[in-house]
Design a protein around this motif. Structure first.
Motif, PDB file in Angstrom:
ATOM      1  N   HIS A 205       0.827  -1.211   0.000  1.00  0.00           N
ATOM      2  CA  HIS A 205       0.000   0.000   0.000  1.00  0.00           C
ATOM      3  C   HIS A 205       0.861   1.260   0.000  1.00  0.00           C
ATOM      4  N   TYR A 206       0.261   2.349  -0.472  1.00  0.00           N
ATOM      5  CA  TYR A 206       0.955   3.631  -0.541  1.00  0.00           C
ATOM      6  C   TYR A 206       0.002   4.725  -0.078  1.00  0.00           C
ATOM      7  N   PHE A 207       0.482   5.573   0.830  1.00  0.00           N
ATOM      8  CA  PHE A 207      -0.289   6.703   1.335  1.00  0.00           C
ATOM      9  C   PHE A 207       0.527   7.971   1.092  1.00  0.00           C
ATOM     10  N   ASN A 208      -0.063   8.922   0.400  1.00  0.00           N
ATOM     11  CA  ASN A 208       0.643  10.143   0.056  1.00  0.00           C
ATOM     12  C   ASN A 208      -0.167  11.349   0.513  1.00  0.00           C
ATOM     13  N   ASN A 209       0.484  12.217   1.304  1.00  0.00           N
ATOM     14  CA  ASN A 209      -0.136  13.481   1.720  1.00  0.00           C
ATOM     15  C   ASN A 209      -1.491  13.267   2.406  1.00  0.00           C
ATOM     16  N   CYS A 210      -1.547  12.236   3.245  1.00  0.00           N
ATOM     17  CA  CYS A 210      -2.774  11.946   3.984  1.00  0.00           C
ATOM     18  C   CYS A 210      -2.659  12.428   5.426  1.00  0.00           C
ATOM     19  N   TYR A 211      -3.791  12.723   6.028  1.00  0.00           N
ATOM     20  CA  TYR A 211      -3.883  13.103   7.437  1.00  0.00           C
ATOM     21  C   TYR A 211      -4.566  11.960   8.174  1.00  0.00           C
ATOM     22  N   ILE A 212      -3.872  11.382   9.166  1.00  0.00           N
ATOM     23  CA  ILE A 212      -4.391  10.215   9.879  1.00  0.00           C
ATOM     24  C   ILE A 212      -4.406  10.540  11.365  1.00  0.00           C
ATOM     25  N   GLU A 213      -5.587  10.401  11.982  1.00  0.00           N
ATOM     26  CA  GLU A 213      -5.763  10.858  13.354  1.00  0.00           C
ATOM     27  C   GLU A 213      -6.351   9.746  14.221  1.00  0.00           C
ATOM     28  N   GLY A 214      -5.804   9.636  15.449  1.00  0.00           N
ATOM     29  CA  GLY A 214      -6.315   8.668  16.417  1.00  0.00           C
ATOM     30  C   GLY A 214      -5.496   8.710  17.683  1.00  0.00           C
TER      31      GLY A 214
ATOM     32  N   CYS B 195      -2.442   0.362  12.271  1.00  0.00           N
ATOM     33  CA  CYS B 195      -2.148  -1.004  12.697  1.00  0.00           C
ATOM     34  C   CYS B 195      -2.352  -1.977  11.543  1.00  0.00           C
ATOM     35  N   GLY B 196      -1.777  -3.184  11.680  1.00  0.00           N
ATOM     36  CA  GLY B 196      -1.944  -4.205  10.652  1.00  0.00           C
ATOM     37  C   GLY B 196      -0.626  -4.766  10.174  1.00  0.00           C
ATOM     38  N   ASN B 197      -0.668  -5.595   9.141  1.00  0.00           N
ATOM     39  CA  ASN B 197       0.533  -6.294   8.670  1.00  0.00           C
ATOM     40  C   ASN B 197       0.754  -6.106   7.174  1.00  0.00           C
ATOM     41  N   ALA B 198       0.435  -4.929   6.659  1.00  0.00           N
ATOM     42  CA  ALA B 198       0.725  -4.628   5.259  1.00  0.00           C
ATOM     43  C   ALA B 198       2.188  -4.210   5.098  1.00  0.00           C
ATOM     44  N   ALA B 199       2.612  -4.136   3.841  1.00  0.00           N
ATOM     45  CA  ALA B 199       3.896  -3.525   3.494  1.00  0.00           C
ATOM     46  C   ALA B 199       3.563  -2.157   2.912  1.00  0.00           C
ATOM     47  N   SER B 200       3.764  -1.110   3.702  1.00  0.00           N
ATOM     48  CA  SER B 200       3.227   0.202   3.325  1.00  0.00           C
ATOM     49  C   SER B 200       4.249   1.316   3.441  1.00  0.00           C
ATOM     50  N   LEU B 201       4.163   2.222   2.482  1.00  0.00           N
ATOM     51  CA  LEU B 201       4.977   3.433   2.497  1.00  0.00           C
ATOM     52  C   LEU B 201       4.056   4.628   2.684  1.00  0.00           C
ATOM     53  N   TYR B 202       4.330   5.400   3.739  1.00  0.00           N
ATOM     54  CA  TYR B 202       3.608   6.641   4.017  1.00  0.00           C
ATOM     55  C   TYR B 202       4.540   7.795   3.683  1.00  0.00           C
ATOM     56  N   GLU B 203       4.152   8.583   2.699  1.00  0.00           N
ATOM     57  CA  GLU B 203       5.033   9.661   2.239  1.00  0.00           C
ATOM     58  C   GLU B 203       4.342  11.012   2.427  1.00  0.00           C
ATOM     59  N   ARG B 204       5.015  11.910   3.149  1.00  0.00           N
ATOM     60  CA  ARG B 204       4.518  13.260   3.415  1.00  0.00           C
ATOM     61  C   ARG B 204       3.129  13.234   4.066  1.00  0.00           C
ATOM     62  N   CYS B 205       2.933  12.308   4.981  1.00  0.00           N
ATOM     63  CA  CYS B 205       1.666  12.217   5.699  1.00  0.00           C
ATOM     64  C   CYS B 205       1.762  12.904   7.060  1.00  0.00           C
ATOM     65  N   HIS B 206       0.628  13.333   7.577  1.00  0.00           N
ATOM     66  CA  HIS B 206       0.538  13.980   8.885  1.00  0.00           C
ATOM     67  C   HIS B 206      -0.183  13.028   9.830  1.00  0.00           C
ATOM     68  N   LEU B 207       0.514  12.599  10.877  1.00  0.00           N
ATOM     69  CA  LEU B 207      -0.044  11.698  11.874  1.00  0.00           C
ATOM     70  C   LEU B 207      -0.312  12.514  13.131  1.00  0.00           C
ATOM     71  N   HIS B 208      -1.561  12.504  13.597  1.00  0.00           N
ATOM     72  CA  HIS B 208      -1.919  13.343  14.738  1.00  0.00           C
ATOM     73  C   HIS B 208      -2.500  12.475  15.857  1.00  0.00           C
ATOM     74  N   SER B 209      -1.820  12.476  17.012  1.00  0.00           N
ATOM     75  CA  SER B 209      -2.234  11.660  18.139  1.00  0.00           C
ATOM     76  C   SER B 209      -3.196  12.419  19.046  1.00  0.00           C
ATOM     77  N   LEU B 210      -4.313  11.782  19.364  1.00  0.00           N
ATOM     78  CA  LEU B 210      -5.284  12.333  20.308  1.00  0.00           C
ATOM     79  C   LEU B 210      -5.069  11.791  21.717  1.00  0.00           C
ATOM     80  N   SER B 211      -4.053  10.963  21.879  1.00  0.00           N
ATOM     81  CA  SER B 211      -3.811  10.327  23.172  1.00  0.00           C
ATOM     82  C   SER B 211      -3.465  11.356  24.246  1.00  0.00           C
ATOM     83  N   LYS B 212      -4.132  11.253  25.393  1.00  0.00           N
ATOM     84  CA  LYS B 212      -3.820  12.132  26.519  1.00  0.00           C
ATOM     85  C   LYS B 212      -2.908  11.440  27.520  1.00  0.00           C
ATOM     86  N   GLY B 213      -2.715  10.130  27.322  1.00  0.00           N
ATOM     87  CA  GLY B 213      -1.786   9.384  28.164  1.00  0.00           C
ATOM     88  C   GLY B 213      -0.573   8.990  27.353  1.00  0.00           C
ATOM     89  N   SER B 214      -0.412   7.700  27.141  1.00  0.00           N
ATOM     90  CA  SER B 214       0.710   7.212  26.334  1.00  0.00           C
ATOM     91  C   SER B 214       0.193   6.208  25.316  1.00  0.00           C
TER      92      SER B 214
END
Length: 360
Positions: free
Chosen positions: A199-208, A214-233
């Motif tokens: 799989h390939y993800f380009n310029n995506c915003y992923i939030e959680g 998660c999962g077991n794909a072979a994936s490249l994330y390029e220029r993506c924004h990952l945003h954590s909502l976690s208040k703990g760890s």
């Protein structure tokens, strides 16, 4: 092969009797003829299967697509996205481009395994929204489940609004050779089930917040924004590689990691979990130790967690866990191109030519 053995056995017995003729000879001859007929029929049907397989590999014109329009206000071919997907014939040999007009589509969508080469596209992610609210089993709760190969998602928001009380997948990708461009993928726990395939993800915003990629794909994330909502760890990733022979793992190249509390870069859902962050900005949301072992120290020697030329306050490696890796250029090189997902062979540009379906 059992028939052949029986013929040989009777021939041997006939010879041992000194004559090899009469009833035994007739028995041998008739069974030999039956074997030859069965062999010829087998070869014939084997040839048919080979020809059928060859026919299945028909060359597909990637530059031209059948255009289907979805508009919830009624000014398209369909008002629901799932109806447009259902209209694609099974085992299609053409690219289908489903254009989704701006709007909020309250749907739970499945792209079935027998419908490859579908593109699902909005015009911009902020105004083309697919939303559902469902928690529970990780493989069943997805707002959008992609089971087919050669899927492309473009400029869409896909969200699961179930909330903070359990697993709730926004996107599940279980088909091979899938690509997402400019998409927003939103939930809280297990947001993106990057399950299986390349799989390939380009310029995506992923939030959680919890294991949100998660999962077991072979994936490249390029220029993506990952945003954590976690208040703990919470953990950004939970990669599920279970064997050193599996060519799977997540690579984040030129990405950005932000958040509202604190988070780990990853924890091992699988014993041989593999995640690489390269040339990625990390805000102070990332805790100094970087990685979590999911309370299983035996995985320290089997996981492969690496960082290469990352920057920002969360990228300081001086207090990283000892079982993670600061990669050299040589060690990082295999993870820094689309070759790691074989992308040069299947990533395709948007079609240039469109045609309308012969019937709907």
């Amino acid at each position: 092969m059992r028939r052949r053995g029986k013929v040989s056995s009777h021939a041997h017995m006939g010879g041992a009797g000194g004559g090899g003729g009469g009833a035994d000879s007739t028995y041998i001859y008739s069974h030999a003829i039956r074997f030859v007929i069965i062999l010829v029929i087998g070869i014939h049907f084997g040839s048919l299967k080979v020809n059928a397989a060859a026919a299945a590999e028909v060359s597909i014109d990637m530059s031209t697509a059948v255009l289907l329009k979805v508009d919830r206000s009624g000014n398209g071919d369909f008002t629901k996205i799932q109806d447009a997907i259902d209209a694609v014939p099974s085992n299609n040999s053409q690219v289908y481009f489903i254009l989704v007009k701006p709007g909020t589509y309250i749907e739970k969508i499945v792209v079935p395994a027998d419908k490859p080469f579908i593109t699902l596209s909005g015009s911009q992610a902020t105004d083309t929204i697919i939303t559902w609210s469902e928690g529970g089993e990780i493989f069943d709760s997805a707002t959008l489940a992609v089971l087919a190969s050669d899927f492309v998602g473009r400029y869409l928001t896909v969200q699961n609004t179930f909330g903070t009380t359990g697993k709730a997948v926004a996107v599940r990708v279980s088909g091979d050779k899938a690509a997402f461009y400019g998409c927003r993928i939103l939930s809280y726990q297990d947001t993106l089930l990057d399950d299986a395939g390349k799989h390939y993800f380009n310029n995506c915003y992923i939030e959680g917040a919890t294991d949100f990629i998660c999962g077991n794909a072979a994936s490249l994330y390029e220029r993506c924004h990952l945003h954590s909502l976690s208040k703990g760890s919470g953990s950004v990733t939970a990669q599920h590689r279970v064997s050193p022979s599996e060519n799977t793992g997540f690579t984040f190249l030129g990405c950005k990691v932000t958040g509202v509390g604190s988070a780990f870069l990853g924890r091992p859902w699988g014993t041989y979990s593999r995640v690489i962050f390269a040339q990625t900005y990390m805000s102070n949301v990332i805790v100094p130790q970087g990685w979590d072992d999911w309370q299983d120290q035996t995985k320290h020697s089997t996981v492969y967690y690496g960082e290469y030329k990352c920057y920002g306050p969360g990228a300081d490696m001086s207090k990283r866990v000892r079982w993670s890796h600061r990669l050299s250029q040589q060690e990082a090189a295999p993870f820094l191109t689309k070759d790691m997902i074989g992308g040069r062979g299947w990533l395709r540009p948007a079609p240039k030519n469109f045609k309308r379906p012969s019937k709907l």
